[in-house]
Design a protein around this motif. Sequence first.
Motif, mmCIF file in Angstrom:
data_model
loop_
_atom_site.group_PDB
_atom_site.id
_atom_site.type_symbol
_atom_site.label_atom_id
_atom_site.label_comp_id
_atom_site.label_asym_id
_atom_site.label_seq_id
_atom_site.Cartn_x
_atom_site.Cartn_y
_atom_site.Cartn_z
ATOM 1 N N ALA A 1 13.163 7.997 -12.180
ATOM 2 C CA ALA A 1 12.949 6.731 -11.481
ATOM 3 C C ALA A 1 13.727 6.708 -10.161
ATOM 4 O O ALA A 1 13.246 6.198 -9.141
ATOM 5 C CB ALA A 1 13.376 5.564 -12.360
ATOM 6 N N PHE A 2 14.930 7.305 -10.193
ATOM 7 C CA PHE A 2 15.738 7.352 -8.971
ATOM 8 C C PHE A 2 15.044 8.190 -7.900
ATOM 9 O O PHE A 2 15.030 7.839 -6.714
ATOM 10 C CB PHE A 2 17.116 7.930 -9.284
ATOM 11 C CG PHE A 2 18.043 7.930 -8.096
ATOM 12 C CD1 PHE A 2 18.126 9.048 -7.242
ATOM 13 C CD2 PHE A 2 18.808 6.825 -7.799
ATOM 14 C CE1 PHE A 2 18.946 9.030 -6.147
ATOM 15 C CE2 PHE A 2 19.637 6.817 -6.694
ATOM 16 C CZ PHE A 2 19.710 7.927 -5.863
ATOM 17 N N VAL A 3 14.409 9.316 -8.320
ATOM 18 C CA VAL A 3 13.688 10.168 -7.359
ATOM 19 C C VAL A 3 12.543 9.386 -6.707
ATOM 20 O O VAL A 3 12.331 9.442 -5.494
ATOM 21 C CB VAL A 3 13.144 11.432 -8.076
ATOM 22 C CG1 VAL A 3 12.216 12.212 -7.135
ATOM 23 C CG2 VAL A 3 14.302 12.311 -8.534
ATOM 24 N N LEU A 4 11.792 8.639 -7.545
ATOM 25 C CA LEU A 4 10.693 7.841 -7.006
ATOM 26 C C LEU A 4 11.210 6.766 -6.046
ATOM 27 O O LEU A 4 10.638 6.544 -4.973
ATOM 28 C CB LEU A 4 9.902 7.181 -8.141
ATOM 29 C CG LEU A 4 8.821 6.187 -7.706
ATOM 30 C CD1 LEU A 4 7.741 6.901 -6.884
ATOM 31 C CD2 LEU A 4 8.211 5.495 -8.911
ATOM 32 N N ALA A 5 12.304 6.107 -6.439
ATOM 33 C CA ALA A 5 12.864 5.052 -5.589
ATOM 34 C C ALA A 5 13.275 5.612 -4.227
ATOM 35 O O ALA A 5 13.033 5.004 -3.184
ATOM 36 C CB ALA A 5 14.064 4.394 -6.284
ATOM 37 N N GLU A 6 13.898 6.799 -4.256
ATOM 38 C CA GLU A 6 14.313 7.420 -2.993
ATOM 39 C C GLU A 6 13.104 7.767 -2.121
ATOM 40 O O GLU A 6 13.118 7.613 -0.892
ATOM 41 C CB GLU A 6 15.130 8.678 -3.294
ATOM 42 C CG GLU A 6 15.713 9.367 -2.062
ATOM 43 C CD GLU A 6 16.755 8.495 -1.355
ATOM 44 O OE1 GLU A 6 17.169 7.479 -1.913
ATOM 45 O OE2 GLU A 6 17.130 8.840 -0.211
ATOM 46 N N ARG A 7 12.013 8.230 -2.781
ATOM 47 C CA ARG A 7 10.797 8.573 -2.042
ATOM 48 C C ARG A 7 10.196 7.317 -1.396
ATOM 49 O O ARG A 7 9.756 7.350 -0.236
ATOM 50 C CB ARG A 7 9.788 9.227 -2.992
ATOM 51 C CG ARG A 7 8.665 9.929 -2.274
ATOM 52 C CD ARG A 7 7.936 10.925 -3.137
ATOM 53 N NE ARG A 7 7.261 10.274 -4.252
ATOM 54 C CZ ARG A 7 7.499 10.529 -5.531
ATOM 55 N NH1 ARG A 7 8.402 11.438 -5.875
ATOM 56 N NH2 ARG A 7 6.835 9.902 -6.488
ATOM 57 N N LYS B 1 0.839 -1.214 0.000
ATOM 58 C CA LYS B 1 0.000 0.000 0.000
ATOM 59 C C LYS B 1 0.868 1.255 0.000
ATOM 60 O O LYS B 1 0.526 2.259 -0.631
ATOM 61 C CB LYS B 1 -0.924 -0.008 1.220
ATOM 62 C CG LYS B 1 -2.022 -1.056 1.153
ATOM 63 C CD LYS B 1 -2.901 -1.006 2.390
ATOM 64 C CE LYS B 1 -3.998 -2.057 2.307
ATOM 65 N NZ LYS B 1 -4.845 -2.073 3.534
ATOM 66 N N THR B 2 2.000 1.220 0.716
ATOM 67 C CA THR B 2 2.911 2.365 0.740
ATOM 68 C C THR B 2 3.461 2.636 -0.660
ATOM 69 O O THR B 2 3.499 3.794 -1.110
ATOM 70 C CB THR B 2 4.055 2.095 1.720
ATOM 71 O OG1 THR B 2 3.523 1.869 3.027
ATOM 72 C CG2 THR B 2 5.007 3.274 1.777
ATOM 73 N N CYS B 3 3.864 1.589 -1.351
ATOM 74 C CA CYS B 3 4.366 1.751 -2.726
ATOM 75 C C CYS B 3 3.273 2.302 -3.638
ATOM 76 O O CYS B 3 3.491 3.235 -4.416
ATOM 77 C CB CYS B 3 4.881 0.413 -3.270
ATOM 78 S SG CYS B 3 6.370 -0.186 -2.444
ATOM 79 N N GLN B 4 2.086 1.730 -3.532
ATOM 80 C CA GLN B 4 0.988 2.126 -4.416
ATOM 81 C C GLN B 4 0.639 3.606 -4.232
ATOM 82 O O GLN B 4 0.270 4.287 -5.191
ATOM 83 C CB GLN B 4 -0.229 1.258 -4.132
ATOM 84 C CG GLN B 4 -1.307 1.298 -5.204
ATOM 85 C CD GLN B 4 -0.866 0.592 -6.478
ATOM 86 O OE1 GLN B 4 -0.525 -0.571 -6.468
ATOM 87 N NE2 GLN B 4 -0.836 1.332 -7.569
ATOM 88 N N SER B 5 0.756 4.101 -2.997
ATOM 89 C CA SER B 5 0.400 5.503 -2.733
ATOM 90 C C SER B 5 1.352 6.473 -3.413
ATOM 91 O O SER B 5 1.018 7.652 -3.563
ATOM 92 C CB SER B 5 0.401 5.749 -1.219
ATOM 93 O OG SER B 5 1.718 5.660 -0.687
ATOM 94 N N GLN B 6 2.543 6.031 -3.824
ATOM 95 C CA GLN B 6 3.521 6.900 -4.461
ATOM 96 C C GLN B 6 3.477 6.822 -5.993
ATOM 97 O O GLN B 6 4.223 7.543 -6.664
ATOM 98 C CB GLN B 6 4.932 6.522 -3.978
ATOM 99 C CG GLN B 6 5.123 6.586 -2.466
ATOM 100 C CD GLN B 6 4.888 7.988 -1.929
ATOM 101 O OE1 GLN B 6 5.340 8.969 -2.519
ATOM 102 N NE2 GLN B 6 4.169 8.084 -0.812
#
Length: 458
Positions: A429-435, A397-402
């Motif tokens: 993609a790196f920004v999303l991964a860090e988030r 759910k945490t991943c899906q929310s981003q």
Amino acid sequence: ISSNYQVFNDALKEQRSLTDKASNALNGHMTNLSSGVLSKGLGAQILRIEEHLNQLVTLRHGIDAQSISIKEMNYYTMVISHLLSLPDEIIHNRMDSDLTNRILAISAIMHLKEAVGLERAFGTKVIENETLVGKELRTFIQFIGKQDGFLRIFKQTATPKAKELWQHIVSDEVTIAVKAFENKLVEAADRGKVGTLDSSAWFELLSQKMDALKILSDHLVVDLEEHATQKATALNRNLFVTASIQFSLLILAISLSKLLTRSITQPIGRLTHAMTHLSTGNRDIRLTNNLAKDELRQMGAAYELCRLGLLQGDLEGFELKYKSRESEFYKGLASTDPLTDTYNRRVFFARANAEQDRSHRYKSPLSVLMLDLDHFKNVNDTYGHASGDLVLQVFAKTCQSQLRNCDILGRIGGEEFAIILPETSLSHAFVLAERIRNETKNIEFILKEQTIRLTVSI
């Protein structure tokens, strides 16, 4: 199959024994009927019933021997559906509207009892699996809604006595307890506490409700037999009386002419009123067969045939709509991971191939994130697999929310996930991964009175 069936073994064996006796009794009735003089249509129906009953016996032997395949299990369900549709087929034979209404009421209660049985099995499963979310929650609510549909059909066709008996069931403490348990199950699903409920108590309550419906259906059958007997007696009596009063009717014809005129006007008004309401979708107005034996009675019978046909159509439409939703539900099960509600490995790779082909065709960027929860095995070993399942659900759910709507999240292993990012460069993609990494780091779990945090490698 997924439940600890030994808990319910005795109850289900007793139910199986009762249904075996009932099917044997029905088979005996069909054999007696087939030896009599019947219409061609009714004779063909009886042959189909006997065929389904014989198929049921064969399939049950296969289930007992554990030699039946999944395909044959689906066929077993279809055979039972055919037997449940028996009253629906019978009403297509020529008969008076009161008789047809009684048969439709029996059919509605039979389908209602079957729906309660399905709700009992589904509720037992979700309580023992300790989860009721997403599609499973919608399916549970659909089971309850389906019962309301059968109740509407019953109330539109049942006799006043049958409706009175139904009111006793509605006000009975068992029905009230079932409703309370259903609400409790939905509330527990909202809080993620389904596993705290007692599946045996649920099974017992729903079984008692099914027993109450069985008593009601037995009453409806007895009432149907009495009504049919009365109709047969009345027909024989009328045959004798008609021959004796024909001469008297001829003498009274002139003196009753004015009365007949009024008797025509009033039924026409009733027919007009009933047809007007029928055209607006109101199926509640019933025309009894106490009209004169002329064209008006035929018109009344035609109206009743039309009304009952529309009611039958409502019932069949409801069944079709439910089966369509059931089909969509099973398609969804085949494409998603049941624990995290993300795409499963098969569907994820199919989507990945499609996105890769599109990226090559239009020369657009495409990124993929591979995610692995760190030290997840320690969570399972230390706190148990139930806690591990909770960790996976929260992380998904945490991943899906981003993610955006076009991004694709899938579970490809135990604690391994992957995300497809269409139209996304490596830097984005790196920004999303860090988030995602930061959000995961901030998650806290309290397991066995200890606070733990997660980290993820991407």
